[in-house]
Design a protein around this motif. Sequence first.
Motif, PDB file in Angstrom:
ATOM      1  N   MET A  59       0.848  -1.185   0.000  1.00 41.10           N
ATOM      2  CA  MET A  59       0.000   0.000   0.000  1.00 41.10           C
ATOM      3  C   MET A  59       0.887   1.240   0.000  1.00 41.10           C
ATOM      4  O   MET A  59       1.961   1.243   0.590  1.00 41.10           O
ATOM      5  CB  MET A  59      -0.908  -0.054   1.216  1.00 41.10           C
ATOM      6  N   ILE A  60       0.425   2.297  -0.632  1.00 46.21           N
ATOM      7  CA  ILE A  60       1.267   3.478  -0.814  1.00 46.21           C
ATOM      8  C   ILE A  60       1.561   4.205   0.504  1.00 46.21           C
ATOM      9  O   ILE A  60       2.619   4.796   0.654  1.00 46.21           O
ATOM     10  CB  ILE A  60       0.672   4.439  -1.871  1.00 46.21           C
ATOM     11  N   ARG A  61       0.648   4.121   1.467  1.00 44.75           N
ATOM     12  CA  ARG A  61       0.925   4.783   2.740  1.00 44.75           C
ATOM     13  C   ARG A  61       2.121   4.153   3.428  1.00 44.75           C
ATOM     14  O   ARG A  61       2.883   4.834   4.102  1.00 44.75           O
ATOM     15  CB  ARG A  61      -0.300   4.811   3.646  1.00 44.75           C
ATOM     16  N   GLU A  62       2.328   2.865   3.247  1.00 46.17           N
ATOM     17  CA  GLU A  62       3.511   2.180   3.784  1.00 46.17           C
ATOM     18  C   GLU A  62       4.770   2.679   3.080  1.00 46.17           C
ATOM     19  O   GLU A  62       5.814   2.850   3.712  1.00 46.17           O
ATOM     20  CB  GLU A  62       3.390   0.661   3.620  1.00 46.17           C
ATOM     21  N   GLN A  63       4.679   2.913   1.790  1.00 40.94           N
ATOM     22  CA  GLN A  63       5.809   3.452   1.038  1.00 40.94           C
ATOM     23  C   GLN A  63       6.131   4.876   1.504  1.00 40.94           C
ATOM     24  O   GLN A  63       7.304   5.239   1.597  1.00 40.94           O
ATOM     25  CB  GLN A  63       5.514   3.460  -0.457  1.00 40.94           C
ATOM     26  N   ILE A  64       5.105   5.652   1.778  1.00 40.26           N
ATOM     27  CA  ILE A  64       5.302   7.022   2.263  1.00 40.26           C
ATOM     28  C   ILE A  64       6.012   6.983   3.616  1.00 40.26           C
ATOM     29  O   ILE A  64       6.993   7.701   3.836  1.00 40.26           O
ATOM     30  CB  ILE A  64       3.957   7.776   2.343  1.00 40.26           C
ATOM     31  N   TYR A  65       5.552   6.114   4.501  1.00 39.61           N
ATOM     32  CA  TYR A  65       6.193   5.981   5.815  1.00 39.61           C
ATOM     33  C   TYR A  65       7.640   5.515   5.653  1.00 39.61           C
ATOM     34  O   TYR A  65       8.550   6.035   6.299  1.00 39.61           O
ATOM     35  CB  TYR A  65       5.426   5.017   6.718  1.00 39.61           C
ATOM     36  N   ALA A  66       7.870   4.552   4.790  1.00 38.67           N
ATOM     37  CA  ALA A  66       9.213   4.024   4.573  1.00 38.67           C
ATOM     38  C   ALA A  66      10.158   5.090   4.016  1.00 38.67           C
ATOM     39  O   ALA A  66      11.354   5.080   4.301  1.00 38.67           O
ATOM     40  CB  ALA A  66       9.168   2.825   3.644  1.00 38.67           C
ATOM     41  N   ALA A  67       9.631   6.018   3.234  1.00 40.29           N
ATOM     42  CA  ALA A  67      10.461   7.069   2.640  1.00 40.29           C
ATOM     43  C   ALA A  67      10.808   8.168   3.638  1.00 40.29           C
ATOM     44  O   ALA A  67      11.793   8.886   3.459  1.00 40.29           O
ATOM     45  CB  ALA A  67       9.744   7.675   1.438  1.00 40.29           C
ATOM     46  N   TYR A  68      10.018   8.304   4.701  1.00 42.06           N
ATOM     47  CA  TYR A  68      10.274   9.363   5.680  1.00 42.06           C
ATOM     48  C   TYR A  68      11.556   9.034   6.451  1.00 42.06           C
ATOM     49  O   TYR A  68      11.787   7.880   6.807  1.00 42.06           O
ATOM     50  CB  TYR A  68       9.077   9.512   6.643  1.00 42.06           C
ATOM     51  N   PRO A  69      12.399  10.037   6.734  1.00 39.16           N
ATOM     52  CA  PRO A  69      13.720   9.753   7.306  1.00 39.16           C
ATOM     53  C   PRO A  69      13.741   9.216   8.737  1.00 39.16           C
ATOM     54  O   PRO A  69      14.694   8.559   9.120  1.00 39.16           O
ATOM     55  CB  PRO A  69      14.450  11.093   7.233  1.00 39.16           C
ATOM     56  N   ARG A  70      12.724   9.451   9.539  1.00 37.08           N
ATOM     57  CA  ARG A  70      12.718   8.917  10.913  1.00 37.08           C
ATOM     58  C   ARG A  70      11.691   7.800  11.005  1.00 37.08           C
ATOM     59  O   ARG A  70      10.600   7.900  10.458  1.00 37.08           O
ATOM     60  CB  ARG A  70      12.380  10.007  11.930  1.00 37.08           C
ATOM     61  N   LYS A  71      12.040   6.763  11.726  1.00 34.98           N
ATOM     62  CA  LYS A  71      11.166   5.593  11.849  1.00 34.98           C
ATOM     63  C   LYS A  71      10.739   5.439  13.305  1.00 34.98           C
ATOM     64  O   LYS A  71      11.200   4.548  14.009  1.00 34.98           O
ATOM     65  CB  LYS A  71      11.890   4.334  11.380  1.00 34.98           C
ATOM     66  N   VAL A  72       9.870   6.327  13.768  1.00 34.23           N
ATOM     67  CA  VAL A  72       9.341   6.260  15.133  1.00 34.23           C
ATOM     68  C   VAL A  72       7.831   6.451  15.084  1.00 34.23           C
ATOM     69  O   VAL A  72       7.308   7.123  14.206  1.00 34.23           O
ATOM     70  CB  VAL A  72       9.975   7.339  16.057  1.00 34.23           C
ATOM     71  N   GLY A  73       7.123   5.852  16.020  1.00 34.35           N
ATOM     72  CA  GLY A  73       5.672   6.015  16.113  1.00 34.35           C
ATOM     73  C   GLY A  73       4.937   5.578  14.867  1.00 34.35           C
ATOM     74  O   GLY A  73       4.062   6.301  14.369  1.00 34.35           O
ATOM     75  N   ARG A  74       5.260   4.389  14.380  1.00 34.01           N
ATOM     76  CA  ARG A  74       4.719   3.914  13.107  1.00 34.01           C
ATOM     77  C   ARG A  74       3.197   3.960  13.039  1.00 34.01           C
ATOM     78  O   ARG A  74       2.627   4.448  12.062  1.00 34.01           O
ATOM     79  CB  ARG A  74       5.216   2.494  12.848  1.00 34.01           C
ATOM     80  N   GLY A  75       2.526   3.454  14.047  1.00 34.47           N
ATOM     81  CA  GLY A  75       1.057   3.399  14.027  1.00 34.47           C
ATOM     82  C   GLY A  75       0.430   4.775  13.917  1.00 34.47           C
ATOM     83  O   GLY A  75      -0.461   5.009  13.089  1.00 34.47           O
ATOM     84  N   LEU A  76       0.892   5.692  14.749  1.00 37.50           N
ATOM     85  CA  LEU A  76       0.368   7.058  14.709  1.00 37.50           C
ATOM     86  C   LEU A  76       0.744   7.745  13.394  1.00 37.50           C
ATOM     87  O   LEU A  76      -0.054   8.477  12.816  1.00 37.50           O
ATOM     88  CB  LEU A  76       0.893   7.858  15.906  1.00 37.50           C
ATOM     89  N   ALA A  77       1.951   7.479  12.917  1.00 36.39           N
ATOM     90  CA  ALA A  77       2.387   8.068  11.652  1.00 36.39           C
ATOM     91  C   ALA A  77       1.501   7.600  10.495  1.00 36.39           C
ATOM     92  O   ALA A  77       1.085   8.414   9.660  1.00 36.39           O
ATOM     93  CB  ALA A  77       3.845   7.711  11.380  1.00 36.39           C
ATOM     94  N   LEU A  78       1.179   6.311  10.441  1.00 35.86           N
ATOM     95  CA  LEU A  78       0.320   5.802   9.367  1.00 35.86           C
ATOM     96  C   LEU A  78      -1.077   6.414   9.448  1.00 35.86           C
ATOM     97  O   LEU A  78      -1.671   6.746   8.410  1.00 35.86           O
ATOM     98  CB  LEU A  78       0.244   4.277   9.420  1.00 35.86           C
ATOM     99  N   ALA A  79      -1.582   6.605  10.661  1.00 32.71           N
ATOM    100  CA  ALA A  79      -2.895   7.253  10.821  1.00 32.71           C
ATOM    101  C   ALA A  79      -2.839   8.700  10.326  1.00 32.71           C
ATOM    102  O   ALA A  79      -3.769   9.177   9.661  1.00 32.71           O
ATOM    103  CB  ALA A  79      -3.328   7.207  12.283  1.00 32.71           C
ATOM    104  N   GLU A  80      -1.742   9.398  10.631  1.00 33.48           N
ATOM    105  CA  GLU A  80      -1.603  10.792  10.183  1.00 33.48           C
ATOM    106  C   GLU A  80      -1.406  10.877   8.671  1.00 33.48           C
ATOM    107  O   GLU A  80      -1.850  11.828   8.038  1.00 33.48           O
ATOM    108  CB  GLU A  80      -0.453  11.487  10.919  1.00 33.48           C
TER     109      GLU A  80
END
Length: 144
Positions: free
Chosen positions: A1-22
Amino acid sequence: MIREQIYAAYPRKVGRGLALAEIDKALARIPLEAPHLRERSNLEIAELLLNTVIVYAASPAGQRKSFTPHPSTWFHQSRYLDDPKEWFYDDSKQDDLARRNSVALSSVFGGVPDPNRTPVLTIADTGRGAGVERLPRQLLLGGD
């Protein structure tokens, strides 16, 4: 899913669940925040957001490690709409000043304090009151 790709592209990997919701909220908000994108499909908007995140991640602002906002904050605050010129602002003068200050402080105080030594401020048993154990002798209060 593209939202996972967006999260993966972001430079910091913290708060994954909240980040995906945002990210989901941001994808829903973008047509309202940027009226010129109202005619675009959801997939096109998601791809634009992904490209924006990739540019941000490659920028100096995205490479500042602990100074880079958490992904949930960045998406919640709609920082993807910031002027990308701000991401590439040259902070080298501030970085140089911080480096010079660090060198000056270490020359006065002897570098990073050793955690195995006594605390910085102690009550000296010399009758002169508070003593500062890690400071050079000439900087001690009431020093000789």
